[in-house]
Structure formats: C-alpha cells, structure tokens
Design a protein around this motif. Structure first.
Motif, PDB file in Angstrom:
ATOM      1  N   ILE A  98       1.633  -6.839  10.623  1.00 33.84           N
ATOM      2  CA  ILE A  98       1.325  -5.715   9.749  1.00 33.84           C
ATOM      3  C   ILE A  98      -0.010  -5.069  10.160  1.00 33.84           C
ATOM      4  N   LEU A  99      -0.900  -5.862  10.768  1.00 33.26           N
ATOM      5  CA  LEU A  99      -2.166  -5.314  11.271  1.00 33.26           C
ATOM      6  C   LEU A  99      -1.914  -4.302  12.384  1.00 33.26           C
ATOM      7  N   HIS A 100      -1.038  -4.658  13.336  1.00 33.48           N
ATOM      8  CA  HIS A 100      -0.732  -3.745  14.431  1.00 33.48           C
ATOM      9  C   HIS A 100      -0.196  -2.418  13.904  1.00 33.48           C
ATOM     10  N   ILE A 101       0.760  -2.518  12.995  1.00 35.14           N
ATOM     11  CA  ILE A 101       1.367  -1.310  12.438  1.00 35.14           C
ATOM     12  C   ILE A 101       0.324  -0.515  11.653  1.00 35.14           C
ATOM     13  N   GLY A 102      -0.525  -1.218  10.919  1.00 35.77           N
ATOM     14  CA  GLY A 102      -1.584  -0.554  10.155  1.00 35.77           C
ATOM     15  C   GLY A 102      -2.515   0.257  11.036  1.00 35.77           C
ATOM     16  N   PHE A 103      -2.869  -0.292  12.181  1.00 31.71           N
ATOM     17  CA  PHE A 103      -3.749   0.439  13.088  1.00 31.71           C
ATOM     18  C   PHE A 103      -3.037   1.626  13.725  1.00 31.71           C
ATOM     19  N   GLU A 104      -1.715   1.524  13.872  1.00 29.65           N
ATOM     20  CA  GLU A 104      -0.946   2.642  14.420  1.00 29.65           C
ATOM     21  C   GLU A 104      -0.919   3.845  13.487  1.00 29.65           C
ATOM     22  N   THR A 105      -1.176   3.646  12.203  1.00 26.16           N
ATOM     23  CA  THR A 105      -1.180   4.782  11.272  1.00 26.16           C
ATOM     24  C   THR A 105      -2.332   5.724  11.569  1.00 26.16           C
ATOM     25  N   GLY A 106      -3.391   5.188  12.170  1.00 24.57           N
ATOM     26  CA  GLY A 106      -4.571   6.008  12.428  1.00 24.57           C
ATOM     27  C   GLY A 106      -5.440   6.197  11.199  1.00 24.57           C
ATOM     28  N   SER A 107      -5.103   5.551  10.102  1.00 22.25           N
ATOM     29  CA  SER A 107      -5.850   5.701   8.862  1.00 22.25           C
ATOM     30  C   SER A 107      -7.140   4.874   8.924  1.00 22.25           C
ATOM     31  N   ILE A 108      -8.253   5.546   8.796  1.00 24.94           N
ATOM     32  CA  ILE A 108      -9.550   4.856   8.802  1.00 24.94           C
ATOM     33  C   ILE A 108      -9.674   3.979   7.562  1.00 24.94           C
ATOM     34  N   ARG A 109      -9.181   4.470   6.406  1.00 24.57           N
ATOM     35  CA  ARG A 109      -9.256   3.671   5.176  1.00 24.57           C
ATOM     36  C   ARG A 109      -8.465   2.374   5.310  1.00 24.57           C
ATOM     37  N   LEU A 110      -7.279   2.459   5.904  1.00 25.82           N
ATOM     38  CA  LEU A 110      -6.465   1.261   6.077  1.00 25.82           C
ATOM     39  C   LEU A 110      -7.102   0.313   7.092  1.00 25.82           C
ATOM     40  N   ARG A 111      -7.641   0.869   8.164  1.00 22.07           N
ATOM     41  CA  ARG A 111      -8.328   0.040   9.156  1.00 22.07           C
ATOM     42  C   ARG A 111      -9.498  -0.703   8.506  1.00 22.07           C
ATOM     43  N   ASP A 112     -10.273   0.004   7.690  1.00 24.72           N
ATOM     44  CA  ASP A 112     -11.404  -0.629   7.010  1.00 24.72           C
ATOM     45  C   ASP A 112     -10.938  -1.683   6.008  1.00 24.72           C
ATOM     46  N   TYR A 113      -9.817  -1.437   5.346  1.00 26.97           N
ATOM     47  CA  TYR A 113      -9.286  -2.414   4.396  1.00 26.97           C
ATOM     48  C   TYR A 113      -8.892  -3.697   5.135  1.00 26.97           C
ATOM     49  N   PHE A 114      -8.166  -3.544   6.237  1.00 25.83           N
ATOM     50  CA  PHE A 114      -7.788  -4.711   7.036  1.00 25.83           C
ATOM     51  C   PHE A 114      -9.019  -5.426   7.586  1.00 25.83           C
ATOM     52  N   ALA A 115     -10.015  -4.660   8.006  1.00 28.99           N
ATOM     53  CA  ALA A 115     -11.249  -5.277   8.507  1.00 28.99           C
ATOM     54  C   ALA A 115     -11.900  -6.107   7.403  1.00 28.99           C
ATOM     55  N   GLY A 116     -11.828  -5.636   6.160  1.00 29.54           N
ATOM     56  CA  GLY A 116     -12.366  -6.393   5.035  1.00 29.54           C
ATOM     57  C   GLY A 116     -11.638  -7.708   4.829  1.00 29.54           C
ATOM     58  N   ILE A 117     -10.298  -7.695   4.978  1.00 31.47           N
ATOM     59  CA  ILE A 117      -9.523  -8.929   4.857  1.00 31.47           C
ATOM     60  C   ILE A 117      -9.952  -9.905   5.943  1.00 31.47           C
ATOM     61  N   LEU A 118     -10.053  -9.412   7.160  1.00 31.04           N
ATOM     62  CA  LEU A 118     -10.431 -10.283   8.278  1.00 31.04           C
ATOM     63  C   LEU A 118     -11.853 -10.795   8.106  1.00 31.04           C
ATOM     64  N   SER A 119     -12.756  -9.941   7.630  1.00 28.50           N
ATOM     65  CA  SER A 119     -14.149 -10.371   7.423  1.00 28.50           C
ATOM     66  C   SER A 119     -14.220 -11.475   6.381  1.00 28.50           C
ATOM     67  N   ARG A 120     -13.474 -11.313   5.282  1.00 30.91           N
ATOM     68  CA  ARG A 120     -13.474 -12.352   4.252  1.00 30.91           C
ATOM     69  C   ARG A 120     -12.940 -13.661   4.803  1.00 30.91           C
ATOM     70  N   GLU A 121     -11.902 -13.584   5.628  1.00 29.13           N
ATOM     71  CA  GLU A 121     -11.333 -14.800   6.211  1.00 29.13           C
ATOM     72  C   GLU A 121     -12.341 -15.458   7.153  1.00 29.13           C
ATOM     73  N   GLN A 122     -13.021 -14.646   7.946  1.00 31.28           N
ATOM     74  CA  GLN A 122     -14.025 -15.195   8.861  1.00 31.28           C
ATOM     75  C   GLN A 122     -15.173 -15.824   8.082  1.00 31.28           C
ATOM     76  N   LEU A 123     -15.593 -15.160   6.997  1.00 31.85           N
ATOM     77  CA  LEU A 123     -16.650 -15.731   6.161  1.00 31.85           C
ATOM     78  C   LEU A 123     -16.201 -17.049   5.536  1.00 31.85           C
ATOM     79  N   ASN A 124     -14.980 -17.074   5.035  1.00 30.04           N
ATOM     80  CA  ASN A 124     -14.455 -18.302   4.441  1.00 30.04           C
ATOM     81  C   ASN A 124     -14.397 -19.428   5.467  1.00 30.04           C
ATOM     82  N   ALA A 125     -14.019 -19.108   6.703  1.00 36.03           N
ATOM     83  CA  ALA A 125     -13.961 -20.124   7.762  1.00 36.03           C
ATOM     84  C   ALA A 125     -15.360 -20.669   8.041  1.00 36.03           C
ATOM     85  N   ARG A 126     -16.349 -19.794   8.058  1.00 32.39           N
ATOM     86  CA  ARG A 126     -17.730 -20.261   8.283  1.00 32.39           C
ATOM     87  C   ARG A 126     -18.206 -21.138   7.139  1.00 32.39           C
TER      88      ARG A 126
END
Length: 181
Positions: free
Chosen positions: A145-173
C-alpha cells in the motif's frame, strides 16, 4: 439468511450491492445482520477471494454514507479489522484496492484530494497497529500500500505514511533501549 446465501460465483447480495455501488441497498442489508454475524458475513469471500469490503473499495465511489457506516462499525466493535486485512487471490487488501483506484484515476466523481482525504480517514480509524500490518502486505507484484500511495503523488499521503514509518522506527528504538536496561 439472504445476506449469507451465495450465487454460483460465490457472491452474496452484499458482494453484489457493494460491487455495483448500491449503497442504500448495502446499508439496508447490513442493518438486518446481527452484530455477532457481521464480521463473518463481511469476511466471507467469493470465488475470486474477494470479501465484501474488497468489492466496496473497488468501486472507488465511497459515499459519505458508507464512510459513516465504517466509522460507526469501527467505533462500536472494531468489526471491520479482520476484513481489512484479508487479501484476495492477488494478495490485495480492500484499502490497497481503494488506493489503486485513486492512482488509476477512476471515474468516481470525487477529486483525487477528496478521495485521499477519505483514505486517510479510513487509515486513522483503524489505528496504528492495523496500519503497520497493512503497509507490510505485498500484492502479487511485490507492491505494498506504501508503493501505491507514493504513486498517487499526494504530498499529504506521503507525509502520512512517513508518520507511520517514523512512529514504527521510534517504537523499535524504544524497544531496543528498553531491552538494554
């Protein structure tokens, strides 16, 4: 009983009403199903492996009625969570199909920004743990779903996905730090 009966291609009346965009009919049928059976009925797959939410999302014509119904279903008992994780025969989840339809610029009548708003609302409804699971599921072409999300070209969606990934990376740390203590 009518809601769970299937035709020769494995579709129930909910599959058919969702696939055809007949949302008033869909909501009328859903209202008659006891909550204890709703998840089973929504998760029931047709011969192609699509559950009812796969059909609902493929139309890319999500109405405000359906969005409100989904919000209520999540709020009342998280009844849709398993159905959103289900993959069809091509390993596609319902939200993946919805986002793919956005990319393919389907004739939904909604502007892409409006459709992205609906998609983000759906992601917010399902919560972080479910979001993490959804972004790791790969389809038959190794796209998530990340790949498809980036294909939309939507900056808001890209930033939303980046937030999910950032939270996961923070949780891993935090887990790593906790393990060391």
């Amino acid at each position: 009983k009518l809601a769970i009966q299937k035709n020769k291609v494995g579709k129930s009346c909910l599959h058919i009403s969702a696939e055809g965009g007949h949302y008033s009919c869909f909501l009328l049928i859903v209202a008659q199903i006891p909550k204890s059976l709703l998840d089973k009925v929504l998760s029931d797959k047709d011969n192609k492996g699509d559950n009812v939410l796969h059909k609902l999302m493929q139309t890319s014509k999500i109405s405000s009625q359906i969005l409100h119904w989904m919000q209520d279903a999540f709020a009342n008992q998280a009844v849709l969570f398993p159905s959103l994780h289900d993959t069809n025969s091509l390993s596609e989840t319902p939200l993946y199909l919805f986002l793919r339809d956005i990319v393919q610029k389907s004739s939904s009548g909604l502007k892409q920004d409006d459709t992205i708003d609906i998609f983000i609302k759906l992601l917010e409804l399902i919560g972080f743990d479910c979001q993490k699971k959804l972004i790791t599921i790969l389809d038959a072409f190794n796209k998530s779903i990340l790949h498809i999300g980036f294909e939309t070209g939507s900056i808001r969606l890209r930033d939303y996905f980046a937030g999910i990934l950032s939270r996961e990376q923070l949780n891993a740390r935090f887990r790593d730090i906790s393990a060391r203590l």
